[in-house]
Motif scaffolding. Sequence first.
Motif, PDB file in Angstrom:
ATOM      1  N   PHE A   1       0.830  -1.208   0.000  1.00 49.23           N
ATOM      2  CA  PHE A   1       0.000   0.000   0.000  1.00 49.23           C
ATOM      3  C   PHE A   1       0.862   1.255   0.000  1.00 49.23           C
ATOM      4  O   PHE A   1       0.587   2.216  -0.724  1.00 49.23           O
ATOM      5  N   ALA A   2       1.897   1.270   0.830  1.00 50.98           N
ATOM      6  CA  ALA A   2       2.747   2.456   0.943  1.00 50.98           C
ATOM      7  C   ALA A   2       3.423   2.777  -0.385  1.00 50.98           C
ATOM      8  O   ALA A   2       3.460   3.942  -0.812  1.00 50.98           O
ATOM      9  N   ILE A   3       3.949   1.758  -1.053  1.00 49.24           N
ATOM     10  CA  ILE A   3       4.604   1.971  -2.347  1.00 49.24           C
ATOM     11  C   ILE A   3       3.595   2.429  -3.384  1.00 49.24           C
ATOM     12  O   ILE A   3       3.820   3.425  -4.104  1.00 49.24           O
ATOM     13  N   GLN A   4       2.481   1.741  -3.486  1.00 50.43           N
ATOM     14  CA  GLN A   4       1.457   2.072  -4.474  1.00 50.43           C
ATOM     15  C   GLN A   4       0.935   3.492  -4.276  1.00 50.43           C
ATOM     16  O   GLN A   4       0.827   4.272  -5.235  1.00 50.43           O
ATOM     17  N   ASN A   5       0.617   3.828  -3.048  1.00 54.37           N
ATOM     18  CA  ASN A   5       0.067   5.149  -2.760  1.00 54.37           C
ATOM     19  C   ASN A   5       1.059   6.245  -3.141  1.00 54.37           C
ATOM     20  O   ASN A   5       0.677   7.281  -3.715  1.00 54.37           O
TER      21      ASN A   5
ATOM     22  N   PRO B   1      10.282  -2.191  -5.951  1.00 60.63           N
ATOM     23  CA  PRO B   1       9.300  -1.500  -6.783  1.00 60.63           C
ATOM     24  C   PRO B   1       9.679  -1.546  -8.258  1.00 60.63           C
ATOM     25  O   PRO B   1      10.824  -1.268  -8.617  1.00 60.63           O
ATOM     26  N   MET B   2       8.717  -1.920  -9.097  1.00 60.79           N
ATOM     27  CA  MET B   2       8.846  -1.876 -10.553  1.00 60.79           C
ATOM     28  C   MET B   2       7.749  -0.938 -11.034  1.00 60.79           C
ATOM     29  O   MET B   2       6.570  -1.288 -11.006  1.00 60.79           O
ATOM     30  N   ILE B   3       8.136   0.260 -11.452  1.00 61.65           N
ATOM     31  CA  ILE B   3       7.196   1.354 -11.661  1.00 61.65           C
ATOM     32  C   ILE B   3       7.297   1.867 -13.092  1.00 61.65           C
ATOM     33  O   ILE B   3       8.398   2.160 -13.586  1.00 61.65           O
ATOM     34  N   ASN B   4       6.151   1.990 -13.742  1.00 62.79           N
ATOM     35  CA  ASN B   4       6.097   2.393 -15.153  1.00 62.79           C
ATOM     36  C   ASN B   4       5.684   3.849 -15.299  1.00 62.79           C
ATOM     37  O   ASN B   4       4.823   4.337 -14.564  1.00 62.79           O
ATOM     38  N   LEU B   5       6.266   4.499 -16.272  1.00 65.69           N
ATOM     39  CA  LEU B   5       5.920   5.891 -16.559  1.00 65.69           C
ATOM     40  C   LEU B   5       4.454   6.025 -16.960  1.00 65.69           C
ATOM     41  O   LEU B   5       3.805   7.023 -16.649  1.00 65.69           O
TER      42      LEU B   5
ATOM     43  N   PRO C   1       7.556 -14.598   2.019  1.00 65.41           N
ATOM     44  CA  PRO C   1       6.296 -14.303   1.331  1.00 65.41           C
ATOM     45  C   PRO C   1       6.535 -13.536   0.036  1.00 65.41           C
ATOM     46  O   PRO C   1       7.585 -12.923  -0.153  1.00 65.41           O
ATOM     47  N   GLU C   2       5.557 -13.572  -0.868  1.00 61.97           N
ATOM     48  CA  GLU C   2       5.588 -12.650  -1.993  1.00 61.97           C
ATOM     49  C   GLU C   2       5.345 -11.234  -1.472  1.00 61.97           C
ATOM     50  O   GLU C   2       4.581 -11.028  -0.526  1.00 61.97           O
ATOM     51  N   MET C   3       5.999 -10.254  -2.105  1.00 65.33           N
ATOM     52  CA  MET C   3       5.940  -8.863  -1.641  1.00 65.33           C
ATOM     53  C   MET C   3       5.475  -7.953  -2.784  1.00 65.33           C
ATOM     54  O   MET C   3       6.283  -7.303  -3.452  1.00 65.33           O
ATOM     55  N   PRO C   4       4.160  -7.883  -3.029  1.00 69.93           N
ATOM     56  CA  PRO C   4       3.657  -7.010  -4.093  1.00 69.93           C
ATOM     57  C   PRO C   4       3.934  -5.534  -3.790  1.00 69.93           C
ATOM     58  O   PRO C   4       4.068  -5.131  -2.626  1.00 69.93           O
ATOM     59  N   ASN C   5       3.986  -4.739  -4.840  1.00 66.05           N
ATOM     60  CA  ASN C   5       4.171  -3.297  -4.705  1.00 66.05           C
ATOM     61  C   ASN C   5       2.838  -2.555  -4.726  1.00 66.05           C
ATOM     62  O   ASN C   5       2.778  -1.372  -5.048  1.00 66.05           O
ATOM     63  N   TYR C   6       1.790  -3.256  -4.398  1.00 69.05           N
ATOM     64  CA  TYR C   6       0.447  -2.703  -4.284  1.00 69.05           C
ATOM     65  C   TYR C   6      -0.275  -3.501  -3.202  1.00 69.05           C
ATOM     66  O   TYR C   6       0.175  -4.595  -2.831  1.00 69.05           O
TER      67      TYR C   6
ATOM     68  N   GLU D   1      15.890  -2.173  -5.948  1.00 66.70           N
ATOM     69  CA  GLU D   1      15.662  -3.312  -5.042  1.00 66.70           C
ATOM     70  C   GLU D   1      16.691  -3.343  -3.930  1.00 66.70           C
ATOM     71  O   GLU D   1      17.879  -3.107  -4.151  1.00 66.70           O
ATOM     72  N   HIS D   2      16.217  -3.640  -2.715  1.00 64.80           N
ATOM     73  CA  HIS D   2      17.086  -3.847  -1.557  1.00 64.80           C
ATOM     74  C   HIS D   2      16.719  -5.151  -0.866  1.00 64.80           C
ATOM     75  O   HIS D   2      15.568  -5.595  -0.891  1.00 64.80           O
ATOM     76  N   ASP D   3      17.722  -5.745  -0.181  1.00 69.10           N
ATOM     77  CA  ASP D   3      17.511  -6.882   0.706  1.00 69.10           C
ATOM     78  C   ASP D   3      17.397  -6.351   2.136  1.00 69.10           C
ATOM     79  O   ASP D   3      18.266  -5.582   2.584  1.00 69.10           O
ATOM     80  N   VAL D   4      16.340  -6.756   2.828  1.00 70.22           N
ATOM     81  CA  VAL D   4      16.038  -6.183   4.138  1.00 70.22           C
ATOM     82  C   VAL D   4      15.673  -7.289   5.126  1.00 70.22           C
ATOM     83  O   VAL D   4      14.911  -8.201   4.796  1.00 70.22           O
ATOM     84  N   ALA D   5      16.209  -7.182   6.339  1.00 64.34           N
ATOM     85  CA  ALA D   5      15.879  -8.112   7.427  1.00 64.34           C
ATOM     86  C   ALA D   5      15.143  -7.364   8.538  1.00 64.34           C
ATOM     87  O   ALA D   5      15.275  -6.140   8.663  1.00 64.34           O
TER      88      ALA D   5
END
Length: 272
Positions: free
Chosen positions: A148-152, A202-206, A178-183, A232-236
């Motif tokens: 949600f945060a990325i999408q918004n 995040p994979m973001i299109n113009l 888990p899968e990590m959608p950007n929405y 993309e980052h790897d995060v723990a």
Amino acid sequence: MIKIKTREEIELMRESALVVSKTLGMLASEVKPGVSTLQLDKLAEEFIRDHGAIPGFLGLYNFPNTLCMSPNAQIVHGIPNKHPLQEGDIISIDCGALKNKFYGDHAYTFEVGEVSSEIKKLLQVTKESLYVGIKEFRAGNRVGDVGFAIQNYVEQHGYGVVRELVGHGLGKKMHEDPEMPNYGRRGRGKKFVEGMVVAIEPMINLGTHKINQLNDGWTILTADGKASAHFEHDVAIVDGKPELLSTFKYVHEALGIESDEELAFRQNPALV
């Protein structure tokens, strides 16, 4: 099933992630007009092996190369080739490395020479959205909070969020739960707990969020032919909070960029 990592395993994963980070930093000085993506791919393979790791993508699901190289309207999974990069292009470089039996997986979208202000803004917003998402990756939150945060954030700028491709858990396999959608929707999806490690990307299109795929069976590109950016980052999760395992430090050093964007996600900056 989500595989929780111990502190010792997280530190091993940091080593894997940093091999990738250093590889991207090396490539940052090599991305320029006239250079082919295949040349960059060969440099990356040699660099990764010289640093005691194995290219993580080479042969994975039968992928033929070390790097996924996706210019302009290509979103991800582009196959390196002999075509030279052109002034004004952008190129997403996604790289993986296997070390200590753990994977690192990390991406950056580079400018090739001078790019338009429109493209610069797309890259800036996409990169910012990565950290907006990482901020939500903490114990007690859920997958939907990150999405949600990325999408918004990006949709406020009129950009399209790719639906079919997502981030993922990371560990002894390149793709874990888990899968990590950007929405997504706040409060939905699997709950985050201590010791989880994921790749947020995040994979973001113009333009449109819709995609197509080339006949090579790999390359994904925007349906409208407009540019796409990917970071993309790897995060723990360490002590309940997001801890970056990868870094853009080496890319920034090569490109002369000053940034403190990662400080909020490093409990011990000396580890980088």
